[in-house]
Motif scaffolding. Structure first.
Motif, short mmCIF file in Angstrom:
data_model
loop_
_atom_site.label_atom_id
_atom_site.label_comp_id
_atom_site.label_asym_id
_atom_site.label_seq_id
_atom_site.Cartn_x
_atom_site.Cartn_y
_atom_site.Cartn_z
N GLU A 118 0.82 -1.21 0.00
CA GLU A 118 0.00 0.00 0.00
C GLU A 118 0.86 1.26 0.00
OE1 GLU A 118 -2.45 -3.31 1.54
OE2 GLU A 118 -0.44 -2.56 1.95
N LEU A 119 1.86 1.29 0.87
CA LEU A 119 2.75 2.46 0.92
C LEU A 119 3.46 2.66 -0.42
CD1 LEU A 119 4.47 2.33 4.44
CD2 LEU A 119 2.72 3.90 3.63
N GLU A 120 3.88 1.57 -1.00
CA GLU A 120 4.59 1.64 -2.29
C GLU A 120 3.68 2.21 -3.38
OE1 GLU A 120 6.77 -1.34 -5.51
OE2 GLU A 120 6.13 -2.09 -3.54
N GLU A 121 2.44 1.74 -3.43
CA GLU A 121 1.53 2.18 -4.48
C GLU A 121 1.11 3.64 -4.29
OE1 GLU A 121 0.77 0.73 -7.18
OE2 GLU A 121 1.86 -1.10 -6.71
N PHE A 122 0.89 4.06 -3.05
CA PHE A 122 0.53 5.46 -2.81
C PHE A 122 1.70 6.38 -3.15
CE2 PHE A 122 -3.10 3.92 -0.32
CZ PHE A 122 -4.06 4.85 -0.67
N GLN A 123 2.92 5.92 -2.90
CA GLN A 123 4.09 6.72 -3.26
C GLN A 123 4.22 6.84 -4.77
OE1 GLN A 123 6.27 8.36 -1.02
NE2 GLN A 123 6.71 9.34 -2.97
N LYS A 124 3.96 5.74 -5.47
CA LYS A 124 3.99 5.77 -6.94
C LYS A 124 2.94 6.74 -7.48
CE LYS A 124 5.67 1.05 -7.76
NZ LYS A 124 5.31 -0.28 -8.32
N LEU A 125 1.77 6.73 -6.85
CA LEU A 125 0.70 7.63 -7.28
C LEU A 125 1.12 9.08 -7.13
CD1 LEU A 125 -2.29 7.99 -8.14
CD2 LEU A 125 -2.87 7.98 -5.71
N SER A 126 1.68 9.42 -5.99
CA SER A 126 2.14 10.79 -5.74
C SER A 126 3.24 11.18 -6.72
CB SER A 126 2.64 10.91 -4.30
OG SER A 126 3.12 12.22 -4.05
N ASP A 127 4.19 10.28 -6.93
CA ASP A 127 5.31 10.57 -7.84
C ASP A 127 4.81 10.80 -9.27
OD1 ASP A 127 7.02 10.26 -5.72
OD2 ASP A 127 7.62 8.21 -6.25
N ARG A 128 3.80 10.03 -9.66
CA ARG A 128 3.28 10.15 -11.03
C ARG A 128 2.64 11.52 -11.25
NH1 ARG A 128 -1.76 8.67 -12.87
NH2 ARG A 128 -2.15 7.33 -11.06
N HIS A 129 1.86 11.99 -10.29
CA HIS A 129 1.21 13.29 -10.44
C HIS A 129 2.21 14.44 -10.35
CE1 HIS A 129 -2.98 12.12 -10.76
NE2 HIS A 129 -2.80 11.23 -9.80
N ILE A 130 3.19 14.31 -9.48
CA ILE A 130 4.22 15.34 -9.37
C ILE A 130 5.03 15.41 -10.66
CG2 ILE A 130 6.37 15.95 -8.20
CD1 ILE A 130 5.13 15.04 -5.60
N ALA A 131 5.30 14.26 -11.26
CA ALA A 131 6.02 14.23 -12.54
C ALA A 131 5.22 14.94 -13.63
CB ALA A 131 6.30 12.78 -12.95
N GLU A 132 3.89 14.82 -13.57
CA GLU A 132 3.04 15.51 -14.54
C GLU A 132 3.12 17.02 -14.35
OE1 GLU A 132 0.46 15.87 -17.75
OE2 GLU A 132 1.59 14.15 -16.99
N VAL A 133 3.17 17.46 -13.10
CA VAL A 133 3.33 18.89 -12.81
C VAL A 133 4.67 19.40 -13.36
CG1 VAL A 133 3.62 20.59 -10.96
CG2 VAL A 133 1.86 18.84 -10.77
N ASP A 134 5.72 18.63 -13.13
CA ASP A 134 7.05 19.02 -13.64
C ASP A 134 7.05 19.11 -15.16
OD1 ASP A 134 7.91 19.02 -11.03
OD2 ASP A 134 8.80 17.02 -11.12
N LYS A 135 6.34 18.20 -15.80
CA LYS A 135 6.26 18.19 -17.26
C LYS A 135 5.54 19.44 -17.78
CE LYS A 135 4.47 15.40 -21.09
NZ LYS A 135 3.71 14.16 -21.45
N ILE A 136 4.43 19.79 -17.13
CA ILE A 136 3.68 20.99 -17.53
C ILE A 136 4.53 22.23 -17.36
CG2 ILE A 136 1.68 22.43 -16.98
CD1 ILE A 136 0.24 19.86 -16.10
N LEU A 137 5.26 22.30 -16.25
CA LEU A 137 6.11 23.46 -15.98
C LEU A 137 7.22 23.57 -17.03
CD1 LEU A 137 6.98 25.79 -14.17
CD2 LEU A 137 8.27 24.14 -12.79
N ALA A 138 7.84 22.45 -17.38
CA ALA A 138 8.91 22.46 -18.38
C ALA A 138 8.39 22.92 -19.74
CB ALA A 138 9.54 21.07 -18.48
#
Length: 241
Positions: free
Chosen positions: A212-232
């Motif tokens: 569960e911890l692993e999957e929730f961390q992956k979820l957070s990382d995925r959305h943050i990566a999307e934010v970084d992509k939009i910013l770039a």
């Protein structure tokens, strides 16, 4: 042989010495020995289950994951929409979308979007023309544009129902300012995403190193990566670093 000996003894009425008794040793054929596989622990079938079904052992965790994903998606979508408006201004393109953040008060604390009380057109490629449906709302529309605090957006009255808004071409300084604003917004969004992540993990009280911890961390990382992509992409469009 033993049957013949017994018949002879009965006929003669004598008892033969033990040495004359022939004993037959019957060798029983034992069944062939069998080998059995060792009873080792059964292998887990987890590797045969699709990834979407592996994540959690409980329905509560699965439901919380879906709920958190929706919240994070909503935050990222908001950021994407806001950045699109900033990018439009930074690129110098004049579109009605420049006024999308404007909200107009209708009394009693009620606010509506600009397109609900007026139309927005473009003139000469660099001027926005706002035509209010009801002239009684013209002042409220004008005030709403000011309240939106859009850079270099200053409405000018043409008549009782029409506002003109010249949109100057953005300077290098203006582009850099928009880039800084976007970066600040991106960091605020990341903080919001982390808060959603932490709240979900705290609510679930999951064990350390759990799936569960692993999957929730992956979820957070995925959305943050999307934010970084939009910013770039925005920085690239505005020509800023």
């Amino acid at each position: 042989m033993s049957s013949l000996v017994r018949q002879l003894a009965r006929r003669t009425g004598t008892t033969l010495p033990a040495r004359h008794v022939i004993q037959l040793n019957v060798v029983r054929r034992l069944p062939a020995s069998r080998t059995y596989a060792s009873r080792s622990k059964p292998k887990s079938t987890v590797s045969f289950i699709p990834g979407s079904q592996l994540r959690f052992d409980s329905e509560d965790a699965r439901a919380e994951y879906t709920k958190t994903d929706l919240k994070m998606t909503s935050v990222v979508d908001w950021f994407r929409k806001e950045v699109a408006a900033l990018e439009t201004r930074a690129s110098g393109r004049v579109t009605p979308a420049l006024l999308s953040p404007v909200r107009v008060e209708r009394g009693r604390g009620q606010t509506v979007k600009l397109e609900e009380v007026a139309t927005v057109g473009i003139k000469d490629g660099s001027v926005l023309i706002v035509t209010v449906f009801d002239e009684q709302n013209t002042k409220a529309v004008e005030q709403g544009i000011y309240n939106a605090k859009l850079p270099h957006i200053v409405p000018q009255r043409l008549d009782s129902r029409t506002l003109k808004i010249p949109v100057p071409k953005p300077t290098v300084e203006a582009r850099n300012t928009l880039a800084v604003t976007t970066s600040r917004m991106a960091e605020d969004v990341r903080v919001q995403l982390r808060k959603h992540h932490q709240a979900s993990v705290k609510k679930g009280k999951y064990e350390k190193h759990s799936v569960e911890l692993e999957e929730f961390q992956k979820l957070s990382d995925r959305h943050i990566a999307e934010v970084d992509k939009i910013l770039a992409q925005t920085k690239k469009a505005t020509g800023s670093k």
